[in-house]
Scaffold this active site. Structure first.
Site, mmCIF file in Angstrom:
data_model
loop_
_atom_site.group_PDB
_atom_site.id
_atom_site.type_symbol
_atom_site.label_atom_id
_atom_site.label_comp_id
_atom_site.label_asym_id
_atom_site.label_seq_id
_atom_site.Cartn_x
_atom_site.Cartn_y
_atom_site.Cartn_z
ATOM 1 N N ASP A 16 -19.234 53.955 11.269
ATOM 2 C CA ASP A 16 -19.185 55.508 11.163
ATOM 3 C C ASP A 16 -19.799 55.524 13.182
ATOM 4 O O ASP A 16 -20.181 54.082 13.154
ATOM 5 C CB ASP A 16 -20.314 55.666 10.500
ATOM 6 C CG ASP A 16 -20.983 56.862 10.907
ATOM 7 O OD1 ASP A 16 -18.945 58.024 11.464
ATOM 8 O OD2 ASP A 16 -21.753 57.965 10.456
ATOM 9 N N SER A 61 -13.001 59.207 4.113
ATOM 10 C CA SER A 61 -12.816 59.752 3.026
ATOM 11 C C SER A 61 -12.284 60.903 2.353
ATOM 12 O O SER A 61 -11.268 61.358 3.193
ATOM 13 C CB SER A 61 -14.409 59.813 2.972
ATOM 14 O OG SER A 61 -14.375 61.017 3.903
ATOM 15 N N THR A 62 -12.192 61.667 1.201
ATOM 16 C CA THR A 62 -11.691 62.351 0.704
ATOM 17 C C THR A 62 -12.425 63.434 1.071
ATOM 18 O O THR A 62 -11.528 64.646 0.877
ATOM 19 C CB THR A 62 -12.494 62.662 -0.851
ATOM 20 O OG1 THR A 62 -14.238 62.333 -1.513
ATOM 21 C CG2 THR A 62 -11.632 61.987 -1.220
ATOM 22 N N ASN A 64 -12.524 63.424 4.438
ATOM 23 C CA ASN A 64 -12.274 63.736 5.681
ATOM 24 C C ASN A 64 -11.254 64.835 6.129
ATOM 25 O O ASN A 64 -10.834 64.443 7.528
ATOM 26 C CB ASN A 64 -11.738 62.108 6.847
ATOM 27 C CG ASN A 64 -13.524 61.499 6.126
ATOM 28 O OD1 ASN A 64 -13.169 59.844 6.645
ATOM 29 N ND2 ASN A 64 -14.387 61.812 7.179
ATOM 30 N N ARG A 178 -24.061 50.228 7.625
ATOM 31 C CA ARG A 178 -23.681 51.838 8.032
ATOM 32 C C ARG A 178 -24.283 51.809 8.961
ATOM 33 O O ARG A 178 -25.344 52.556 9.424
ATOM 34 C CB ARG A 178 -24.228 53.197 7.459
ATOM 35 C CG ARG A 178 -23.500 54.086 7.538
ATOM 36 C CD ARG A 178 -23.954 55.274 7.246
ATOM 37 N NE ARG A 178 -22.950 56.832 7.867
ATOM 38 C CZ ARG A 178 -22.906 57.873 7.024
ATOM 39 N NH1 ARG A 178 -22.968 57.737 5.348
ATOM 40 N NH2 ARG A 178 -22.600 58.300 8.368
ATOM 41 N N GLU A 197 -28.127 46.271 -0.842
ATOM 42 C CA GLU A 197 -29.079 46.230 -0.480
ATOM 43 C C GLU A 197 -28.672 47.477 0.887
ATOM 44 O O GLU A 197 -27.569 47.435 1.502
ATOM 45 C CB GLU A 197 -29.705 44.964 0.469
ATOM 46 C CG GLU A 197 -30.355 44.302 -0.049
ATOM 47 C CD GLU A 197 -31.800 44.958 -0.504
ATOM 48 O OE1 GLU A 197 -32.404 45.060 -0.531
ATOM 49 O OE2 GLU A 197 -32.286 44.561 -2.007
#
Ligand code: IPE
Ligand code: IPE
Ligand code: MG
Length: 231
Positions: A16, A61-62, A64, A178, A197
């Site tokens: 991201d 992603s679905t 996006n 992320r 984690e």
């Protein structure tokens, strides 16, 4: 790298911050995605170097599809070129390429390139590189349940579900990174991350590199994974 570091078997990246990276420089969003692909390439090399066996990248992603067509087309052509640019690249490094997500809505040129790359790299065994494309955890669960219903299953256990998920060929991620400082999963592997984690570095994805990876692995090494037991 120090010897007592724990190397995760499977790292999943939520890449991201490409848009913000470009915005900060007064560049179009796609310039950020372009640098993002370079960061992905470098990260795969670094993961190979440190002996990580599975690396997964959330690339589209679905959700996006809500973005401008120009941005979406730009992302697709970058992924297609990454797969196509140097046909010997993946095999020379022992990389087996896979995907998760629903490929149906993708343009034919991207799908056929992906399938071609998957076939030609299927026997490589240094690292499995999985691209999450049109992937959404909820969409995956819905498609999985429909697969099980089609098999006329009346009662299911978790093994039935996990072996029908898109990720059936992968161990659950040990570690999720992320970038960009956002602290959410955005519909990524909702079941598979149950005991992973999580790490949310501030660095924007295009600036992620080997140094950042080593820092992340050091942080992972200090985590105490208990899986519901006692230490
Ligand atoms: C991640 O970067 C790449 C994709 C979602 C394809 P973003 O494009 O979401 O970057 P930001 O969040 O706008 O900075
Ligand atoms: C998550 O990033 C999806 C990918 C990295 C492919 P987003 O930028 O789409 O997520 P939100 O909208 O900030 O939750
Ligand atoms: Mg984003």
């Amino acid at each position: 790298m120090s010897k007592n570091l724990k190397i995760p078997q499977h790292i999943a990246f939520i890449m991201d911050g490409n848009g913000r990276w470009a915005q900060k420089r007064g560049l179009p969003r796609n310039a950020g995605h372009q640098r993002g692909i370079k960061a992905l390439e470098k990260t795969v090399d670094a993961c190979c170097k440190y002996g990580i066996k599975y690396v997964t990248f959330y690339a589209f992603s679905t959700e996006n599809w809500k973005r401008e067509k120009q941005e979406i087309d730009g992302i697709f052509s970058l992924i297609r070129d990454y797969l196509n640019d140097n046909p010997d690249y993946f095999s020379s490094k022992g990389i087996c390429v896979k995907h998760i997500g629903d490929l149906k809505p993708f343009p034919e040129d991207l799908t056929s390139q992906l399938i071609k790359t998957e076939k030609s790299t299927a026997k490589n065994n240094k690292i499995v590189l999985t691209l999450a494309l049109n992937y959404g955890g909820r969409d995956e669960i819905v498609r999985t349940f429909n697969k099980l219903l089609n098999k006329k299953k009346k009662v299911v256990n978790y093994e039935d579900i996990s072996s029908s998920l898109d990720t059936h060929f992968l161990p659950d991620p040990d570690f999720v990174i992320r970038t960009s400082g956002e602290k959410r999963l955005s519909n990524f592997m909702m079941l598979q991350l149950s005991y992973s984690e999580l790490y949310f570095p501030k660095v924007l994805w295009p600036d992620f590199d080997e140094k950042q990876l080593v820092k992340a692995i050091k942080i992972y090494s200090k985590r105490d994974r208990r899986f519901g037991g006692v230490k």
